[in-house]
Design an enzyme around this catalytic site. Structure first.
Site, PDB file in Angstrom:
ATOM      1  N   CYS A  58      48.723  29.357  73.347  1.00 16.44           N
ATOM      2  CA  CYS A  58      47.632  30.228  73.791  1.00 16.44           C
ATOM      3  C   CYS A  58      47.601  31.516  72.947  1.00 16.44           C
ATOM      4  O   CYS A  58      47.119  31.490  71.827  1.00 16.44           O
ATOM      5  CB  CYS A  58      47.766  30.488  75.295  1.00 16.44           C
ATOM      6  SG  CYS A  58      46.167  30.839  76.048  1.00 16.44           S
ATOM      7  N   HIS A 106      48.149  25.186  77.578  1.00 18.65           N
ATOM      8  CA  HIS A 106      49.533  25.385  78.044  1.00 18.65           C
ATOM      9  C   HIS A 106      50.243  24.055  78.294  1.00 18.65           C
ATOM     10  O   HIS A 106      50.317  23.593  79.442  1.00 18.65           O
ATOM     11  CB  HIS A 106      49.524  26.221  79.323  1.00 18.65           C
ATOM     12  CG  HIS A 106      49.147  27.637  79.073  1.00 18.65           C
ATOM     13  ND1 HIS A 106      50.068  28.598  78.699  1.00 18.65           N
ATOM     14  CD2 HIS A 106      47.952  28.254  79.100  1.00 18.65           C
ATOM     15  CE1 HIS A 106      49.455  29.745  78.532  1.00 18.65           C
ATOM     16  NE2 HIS A 106      48.164  29.572  78.748  1.00 18.65           N
ATOM     17  N   GLU A 124      53.285  23.455  78.413  1.00 13.02           N
ATOM     18  CA  GLU A 124      54.517  23.591  79.219  1.00 13.02           C
ATOM     19  C   GLU A 124      54.270  23.257  80.692  1.00 13.02           C
ATOM     20  O   GLU A 124      55.192  22.892  81.417  1.00 13.02           O
ATOM     21  CB  GLU A 124      55.117  24.997  79.073  1.00 13.02           C
ATOM     22  CG  GLU A 124      54.365  26.130  79.775  1.00 13.02           C
ATOM     23  CD  GLU A 124      53.215  26.723  78.965  1.00 13.02           C
ATOM     24  OE1 GLU A 124      52.687  26.020  78.079  1.00 13.02           O
ATOM     25  OE2 GLU A 124      52.833  27.879  79.239  1.00 13.02           O
TER      26      GLU A 124
HETATM   27  N1  GLN Z   1      45.240  36.856  76.189  1.00 13.32           N
HETATM   28  C1  GLN Z   1      44.729  35.662  75.597  1.00 13.32           C
HETATM   29  C2  GLN Z   1      43.406  35.247  76.190  1.00 13.32           C
HETATM   30  O1  GLN Z   1      43.079  35.656  77.281  1.00 13.32           O
HETATM   31  C3  GLN Z   1      45.729  34.538  75.717  1.00 13.32           C
HETATM   32  C4  GLN Z   1      45.930  34.091  77.129  1.00 13.32           C
HETATM   33  C5  GLN Z   1      47.217  33.317  77.289  1.00 13.32           C
HETATM   34  O2  GLN Z   1      48.067  33.328  76.427  1.00 13.32           O
HETATM   35  N2  GLN Z   1      47.368  32.664  78.408  1.00 13.32           N
HETATM   36  O3  GLN Z   1      42.704  34.504  75.589  1.00 13.32           O
END
Ligand code: GLN
Length: 540
Positions: free
Chosen positions: A378, A512, A514
């Protein structure tokens, strides 16, 4: 099995952080191994509507379900132990219950009645629990917090009433407590447990099974004492001792008779469980053939729970390669390159806000230049893209609009995306809670890419939680910087995976992975990343 779900309520006493979630999940695993279907749900006593707006520092990781709910991290344990995907309806908070009741009050649904905690709040809690009726042989319902907390009271009252309504043949109360070891006396103490059970009895709940947490073995005499003072059958005071790996918990609970006693309570018979998969996982986790060092460049360096699923997924990758994963948190305020020295792999996990972002960008550059495996999750994908754009893409002021005004925002706020065929729109200044791109979305992988090889298929579905996105308009410049967008949303507009074909293992993903890794089915990206880190370790 006869009609109607059986309900197992799990409360905690003496102190918080006793591992009620883990205990519930392990019991779920045992009942599944006995051939039953199980659903796990969590009641959270805090006033936030969901944990999405809470700092992971305070509350630990926010776990995202397939259907896009931001939930308690215990739902992650439930999934990892049962293999069953959790959903929005598996977690409720006081905040949600009150929101519901107050909306009904404003609509006039209560027809002039005085709206009160009992019966209106407790009824709403009971309705939430009853919605699960028939969805599984067993509904295991964990109540957050500690018995004695003011916030817990409406939930305890609701489960007491619920237990009465379905009757003892279909409801079992289990209580998790702690036996502290007092060094000067050289003994484990049962008094706090006695008091905690008394507290529970004072609200009308009599536990039928007690899980006694302790850091050393509990003498038979102490177990007898608890049984006598707490009014619990002797065989149903189950020693729940600390273990080397959490995946050992189903095995130790089984050895102490937990599943046998639960079934006996309900008058059910079932074949002995086959726990060989758990035994195999524990054997591998406990006897690794080597070790890899993974440097994690995140924000929350001190609280392990902030990245719960991440650590678990790394361990799953380690189990697949028979190595122990030594995860090392890099302090983003310190000398990042010095801390990365010797790492077999670099991982930049999800994150929010500007703090520490330059250190994450430094980590992506270090991994790219040193040809050390890099896994960006992310935010970790976004920083890797910014790094490449700055260093190699001819955009020296590349940035994300999350970091404030100025620069070229190659990562920008998503104001629109598609969900189930319909456009979802967001305004820049809108609510923060529950408004990200959340939950499972599909992506299409480029044939022959590392991502496609890792997954072994062309289409994937993964869980998301983000507000910003790499702007596809910069694709040309980013490809000149050596990045390939090997995964895209099916409409081709949202980059989902970025990789570097000129590097041994360099992947950033907008989702994600994970969250869906299991000890018995490690996520392929983690398996592949750890395998690449093992290969890296052999090089040096
Ligand atoms: N802050 C980034 C976004 O909102 C990444 C979010 C995250 O890593 N879950 O896109």
């Amino acid at each position: 099995m006869t009609t109607g779900s059986r309900y197992i309520f799990v409360t905690g006493g003496v102190v918080s952080s006793l591992g009620k979630g883990l205990a519930s999940a392990a019991l779920g695993a045992l009942l599944i191994a006995r051939g039953f279907s199980v659903r796990l749900v969590k009641l959270d006593p805090y006033l936030n509507v969901d944990p999405g707006t809470m700092s992971p520092h305070q509350h630990g990781e926010v776990f995202v379900t397939e259907d896009g709910a931001e939930t308690d991290l215990d739902l992650g344990h439930y999934e990892r132990f049962t293999g069953r995907a959790a959903c929005r309806g598996d977690n409720v908070t006081t905040g949600q219950i009150y929101t519901q009741v107050l909306a009904a009050e404003r609509r006039g649904d209560y027809l002039g009645a005085t709206v009160q905690v009992i019966p209106h709040i407790t009824d709403a809690i009971k309705r939430f629990i009853a919605e699960k009726e028939g969805s599984a042989d067993f509904v295991i319902c964990e109540i957050g917090g500690t018995v004695g907390d003011i916030e817990c009271l409406p939930f305890l009252e609701a489960i007491r009433q619920f237990g009465n309504e379905v009757g003892p043949a279909r409801a079992l109360f289990t209580h998790v407590t702690l036996l502290p070891y007092i060094a000067s006396a050289g003994e484990l103490k049962t008094k706090p447990t006695q008091h905690s059970v008394k507290e529970l009895m004072s609200v009308g709940i009599r536990p039928g099974v007690l899980l006694a947490r302790a850091d050393r073995s509990i003498a038979a005499e102490e177990l007898r004492k608890i049984s006598l003072f707490c009014n619990i059958e002797p065989g149903r005071v189950i020693p729940a001792l600390d273990v080397g790996t959490i995946y050992e918990v189903p095995l130790t609970y089984h050895a102490c008779g937990l599943d046998r006693e639960v079934l006996r309570y309900f008058g059910l018979n079932a074949p002995a469980p086959d726990l060989s998969t758990w035994a195999d996982i524990v054997r591998r986790a406990k006897a690794p053939e080597g070790e890899v060092r993974i440097a994690i460049v995140g924000k929350y360096t001190d609280v392990r729970d902030s990245y719960k699923s991440l650590y678990e997924a790394l361990d799953h990758g380690g189990i697949a390669s028979n190595v122990a994963v030594r995860a090392q948190m890099v302090d983003p305020e310190g000398d990042v390159e010095a801390q990365l020295e010797g790492a077999d792999g670099v991982l930049v996990p999800g994150g929010f806000g500007a703090r520490g972002v330059e250190s994450k960008i430094t980590a992506a550059r270090w991994a790219r230049q040193k040809r050390v495996p890099y896994f960006g999750i992310c935010y970790g994908m976004q920083v890797a893209v910014i790094e490449a754009a700055r260093a190699l893409g001819g955009i020296p002021d590349a940035t994300s609009s999350e970091l404030g005004p100025g620069g070229t925002p190659i990562v920008g706020l998503m104001t629109e995306w598609e969900k189930g065929g319909a456009a979802v729109r967001r305004a820049a200044g809108g609510d923060k809670g529950g408004t990200m791109r959340l939950g499972a979305y599909p992506a299409v992988l480029a044939p022959g890419s590392l991502a496609a090889r890792v997954y072994g298929r062309a289409e994937i579905s993964e869980r998301h939680r983000h507000r910003y996105e790499v702007n596809i308009a910069y694709r040309g410049a980013l490809e000149r910087a050596g990045l390939v967008f090997s995964g895209l949303s099916p409409d081709g507009r949202l980059p989902e995976v970025a990789e570097r074909p000129d590097h041994p293992w360099f992947i950033g993903v907008q989702f994600h992975p994970e969250l869906t890794s299991k000890p018995f089915a490690p996520h392929p990206l983690f398996t592949s990343f750890i395998a690449a880190a093992v290969a890296q370790g052999r090089l040096v």
